[in-house]
Design an enzyme around this catalytic site. Sequence first.
Site, PDB file in Angstrom:
ATOM      1  CB  CYS A 172      -4.250 -29.050  46.305  1.00  0.00           C
ATOM      2  SG  CYS A 172      -3.047 -30.297  45.773  1.00  0.00           S
ATOM      3  CB  THR A 173      -2.603 -28.549  51.107  1.00  0.00           C
ATOM      4  OG1 THR A 173      -3.944 -28.112  51.303  1.00  0.00           O
ATOM      5  CG2 THR A 173      -1.773 -28.196  52.338  1.00  0.00           C
TER       6      THR A 173
END
Length: 296
Positions: free
Chosen positions: A185-186
């Site tokens: 994810c980010t």
Amino acid sequence: MSLPKIVLFYVFTPLPDPEAVRLWQLNLARSSNVTGRIIVSAQGINATVGGDIQDVKRYVRGLREYVPFKDADVKWSDGRGDDFPRLSVKVRPELVSFHAPDVITVTEHGVQGGGTHLTPRELHQLVDRGGENVVFFDGRNELEARIGRFRDAVVPDTGTTRDFIRELDSGKYDHLKDKHVVTYCTGGVRCEVLSVLLKNRGFRDVYQLDGGIVRYGEQYGDHGLWDGSLYVFDKRMHMEFSPDARSLGRCEECGTATPTFVNCAEPTCRQLFLCCEDCTASGARVYCPDCVPAHA
């Protein structure tokens, strides 16, 4: 001369009094002259804030004075100076809204029972060893993955983070249970929970990319396993790791490669859709695909 910066970080650690931490964070952010979004819960802290580099440094120094946060993995990126319109500091039941607050156990050592953390270099080693048995599993919302993702990644049909439980319980990913599943994810916070959800459902070999896409991009840029742009939650809306970045998103009007999202002009909708700068400037496309038929 002002040099705008943005920092992203999270820490999973038990906080007996989240409201007290919220008030401290509110005062620290205000006195440091930074804006952005800070979430506090009994599970820890998750934040993205920005401002002039000296102000952001002051905030980070203050953050680290609190012992549970002193080793926070703070990720820095260049801002524009108007990245956050205001400061928001709130207490939530979860750091990330999976709507499963009781699923994870958090100790002073972080989330327990999650996937094996991999540095970007260790990720490449796993891919070299495992080949086609390594599967990237996107831990973000589907919209974020439209403009950038790991090569051949599985992208679940999620509009919000709370959709992941429905997706995992649907059985559509059960064929991956014997694979080496790498969540990403980010910045890494969503994977802390997602990897636990996967393991609880019988996925046997689960990993999570330590530091998320941000740390991977810092090391490998666009010359590794990542393709495209990274969706970010500030006024930039996307960032690239090099001038050579190849946008994966396509303009809904002309099909040109673009990482730019705009809001649908329908007041009752406001859904984000991809539209290139030329089509946005000319007004050639102002409605999202769902709303176009109603305005044809």
